[in-house]
Enzyme design. Structure first.
Site, PDB file in Angstrom:
ATOM      1  N   HIS A 101      39.546  35.061  39.043  1.00  0.00           N
ATOM      2  CA  HIS A 101      38.939  36.370  39.266  1.00  0.00           C
ATOM      3  C   HIS A 101      38.445  36.368  40.708  1.00  0.00           C
ATOM      4  O   HIS A 101      37.598  35.555  41.086  1.00  0.00           O
ATOM      5  CB  HIS A 101      37.794  36.613  38.290  1.00  0.00           C
ATOM      6  CG  HIS A 101      38.241  36.742  36.870  1.00  0.00           C
ATOM      7  ND1 HIS A 101      37.516  36.257  35.798  1.00  0.00           N
ATOM      8  CD2 HIS A 101      39.361  37.293  36.338  1.00  0.00           C
ATOM      9  CE1 HIS A 101      38.167  36.518  34.670  1.00  0.00           C
ATOM     10  NE2 HIS A 101      39.293  37.142  34.980  1.00  0.00           N
ATOM     11  N   GLU A 104      34.768  35.917  41.800  1.00  0.00           N
ATOM     12  CA  GLU A 104      34.035  34.731  41.340  1.00  0.00           C
ATOM     13  C   GLU A 104      34.346  33.603  42.314  1.00  0.00           C
ATOM     14  O   GLU A 104      35.372  32.931  42.209  1.00  0.00           O
ATOM     15  CB  GLU A 104      34.419  34.401  39.905  1.00  0.00           C
ATOM     16  CG  GLU A 104      34.043  35.528  38.933  1.00  0.00           C
ATOM     17  CD  GLU A 104      34.580  35.341  37.525  1.00  0.00           C
ATOM     18  OE1 GLU A 104      35.074  34.234  37.209  1.00  0.00           O
ATOM     19  OE2 GLU A 104      34.511  36.302  36.736  1.00  0.00           O
ATOM     20  N   HIS A 208      35.230  29.406  36.941  1.00  0.00           N
ATOM     21  CA  HIS A 208      34.842  30.815  36.934  1.00  0.00           C
ATOM     22  C   HIS A 208      33.376  30.956  37.342  1.00  0.00           C
ATOM     23  O   HIS A 208      32.703  29.982  37.665  1.00  0.00           O
ATOM     24  CB  HIS A 208      35.038  31.405  35.529  1.00  0.00           C
ATOM     25  CG  HIS A 208      36.465  31.696  35.175  1.00  0.00           C
ATOM     26  ND1 HIS A 208      36.969  32.970  35.106  1.00  0.00           N
ATOM     27  CD2 HIS A 208      37.488  30.867  34.872  1.00  0.00           C
ATOM     28  CE1 HIS A 208      38.248  32.931  34.768  1.00  0.00           C
ATOM     29  NE2 HIS A 208      38.585  31.655  34.616  1.00  0.00           N
ATOM     30  N   GLU A 299      32.177  27.883  33.700  1.00  0.00           N
ATOM     31  CA  GLU A 299      31.416  28.983  34.287  1.00  0.00           C
ATOM     32  C   GLU A 299      30.282  28.348  35.092  1.00  0.00           C
ATOM     33  O   GLU A 299      29.390  27.704  34.534  1.00  0.00           O
ATOM     34  CB  GLU A 299      30.867  29.891  33.191  1.00  0.00           C
ATOM     35  CG  GLU A 299      31.929  30.508  32.293  1.00  0.00           C
ATOM     36  CD  GLU A 299      32.615  31.712  32.918  1.00  0.00           C
ATOM     37  OE1 GLU A 299      32.173  32.145  34.009  1.00  0.00           O
ATOM     38  OE2 GLU A 299      33.580  32.229  32.323  1.00  0.00           O
TER      39      GLU A 299
END
Length: 461
Positions: A101, A104, A208, A299
């Site tokens: 993404h 990110e 991410h 994440e």
């Protein structure tokens, strides 16, 4: 960590990645990934090497555009290892992928710092030296460079650079094993899918931002994988929980599990992907099912696009985790399968008896297999077309094998040359393979830990 070329963000610092203070020669390679304004990457040598100061046999880079034409910008991959240009028998393949993404950004920067850390400590630090000696490590710092460049006003929660140049979310764009994913396959996705066919990847992580947790497969599911219990588990759930815990436990903020405001709490900083929220067409499920590669999603920051002065904080919090996670590629067992004449056998199914995959794991063109397993006793089932299964018992010791999985070559006691094994691509069709399974499965049997986690998720979700 600011510098020339940084685009000023509304209410924040310059865009990370423009100039992050990396020392040469890594600053030059960062330029190839769209970072470090003012640097220019020199043309690679014949062997693809770019770091003449660090030794041309240590690093090598290539573009995934050799497989597919990707929008406006190349997808650059850098490889670190003693033999970076090619696979060597017995050396497992590992990869980190970031910036899927485009908005990110933390993972993208962390991988550039990790590359520098590895190459500058080779020959100086015992752990790093052995890791490079025993592993071939691939870095794709930006899977979505078009999205990254499209971010005009960085934001902690959402920016228009999340999607690619065609406005597709790349982490919803892969074939799905649980339901049809009839979206237009994007060039970046196809490039990664083709890349996975060229290497025997064993372990991977996808970096991410927007939360702080290590998430493991499955992201999608059916009752056979446990969705009636608000989870979706693989046959290798014990290994995946170990992998996620390995990363989270060494990150002092991630392991707390509750550091992001207005986010779900994650016990010990880990979660099953489906338990968090189901998604179709994710990359980690695709890796596990169709590429024989264990992948988890990391994440790394509550804020997707943090101020650049925060980057040293993220590096310090994640450095130990990033290195320890690579070492997990040496879990379990590895080896080659031979016929009685000593010929390596490709495309032979090699799996643990009680944890078969929906798309069977097979030997590569060198007859190699790699199985990530925790310490314990296992029965390995070797299946060759036209022959009875060959079973062999193995014991994975508690103590690691010094940067190597347990090595066990398998000599099949079959008469005559096994020339009937097909050499064509044995991969399973890219369709919902799980759609017709019954609702009971060994993967759905919860242990006490899983039961407690499930109850917790039910009450907080």
């Amino acid at each position: 960590m600011s510098g020339p070329g940084g685009r000023q963000a509304a209410g924040g610092g310059a865009r990370p990645g423009r100039e992050h203070g990396l020392r040469p020669p890594v600053a030059r390679v960062a330029a190839a990934f769209g970072s470090c304004a003012g640097f220019r990457l020199p043309p690679p040598g014949r062997d693809g090497s770019v770091f003449e100061e660090c030794g041309p046999k240590l690093q090598f880079y290539h573009s995934l555009t050799q497989y597919w034409e990707v929008c406006e910008r190349n997808l650059w991959v850098l490889v670190v290892g003693r033999f970076p240009k090619e696979h060597r028998i017995g050396i497992p393949e590992f990869k980190y992928v970031a910036n899927m993404h485009g908005d990110e950004t933390v993972g993208r920067e962390l991988l550039l710092h990790l590359i520098e850390h590895l190459v500058t400590n080779d020959g100086k630090d015992f752990e790093i030296t052995n890791l490079i000696r025993s592993t071939r490590i691939h870095f794709l710092p930006s899977m979505n460079p078009d999205g990254f460049e499209a971010v005009m006003k960085p934001d902690c929660f959402y920016s228009n650079g999340r999607e690619n140049n065609n406005y597709y979310d790349l982490n919803r764009n892969f074939p799905d094993a649980f339901e049809f994913n009839n979206v237009s396959r994007q060039p970046e996705t196809v490039a990664v899918m083709e890349w996975l066919k060229t290497e025997t990847f064993v372990l991977s992580a996808n970096l991410h931002g927007g939360a702080l947790v290590a998430s493991y497969p499955f992201d999608n599911g059916v009752p056979a994988t446990g969705t009636l219990h608000s989870r979706s588990l693989t046959p290798d759930d014990d290994v995946f929980q170990h992998l996620a815990h390995t990363y989270a436990s060494r990150n002092p903020t991630m392991k707390k599990g509750d550091q992001c405001k207005n986010k779900m709490n994650f016990p010990n900083g880990i979660t099953n992907g489906y338990s968090w929220y189901p998604l179709k067409g994710g990359m980690q499920d695709y890796n596990y099912i169709w590429a024989q590669c264990f992948e988890i999603t990391l994440e790394l920051s509550c804020c997707k696009y943090p101020h650049e002065e925060k980057l040293p904080f993220f590096w310090n919090k994640n450095k130990a985790s990033l290195i320890e996670y690579i070492k997990q590629v040496h879990l379990g067992i590895k080896g080659q399968v031979f016929d009685q004449n000593g010929n390596p056998l490709p495309n032979v199914i090699v799996e643990v008896q009680d944890r078969k995959h929906i798309c069977p794991y097979r030997t590569n063109k060198f007859g190699e297999y790699y199985l990530l397993l925790l310490p314990g006793s296992y029965v390995i089932n070797v299946t060759v077309p036209g022959h009875d299964p060959y079973l062999t018992k193995v014991v994975i010791p508690e103590k690691s094998q010094n940067f190597s999985a347990l090595k066990k070559d398998i000599l099949l006691p079959f008469r005559g040359q096994l020339d009937s094994i097909p050499v064509s691509n044995p991969s399973c069709p890219k369709i919902p393979l799980y759609s017709d399974l019954p609702s009971h499965s060994a993967a759905t049997k919860p242990g006490l830990f899983l039961f407690l986690v499930t109850v917790f998720h039910i009450f907080v979700k």
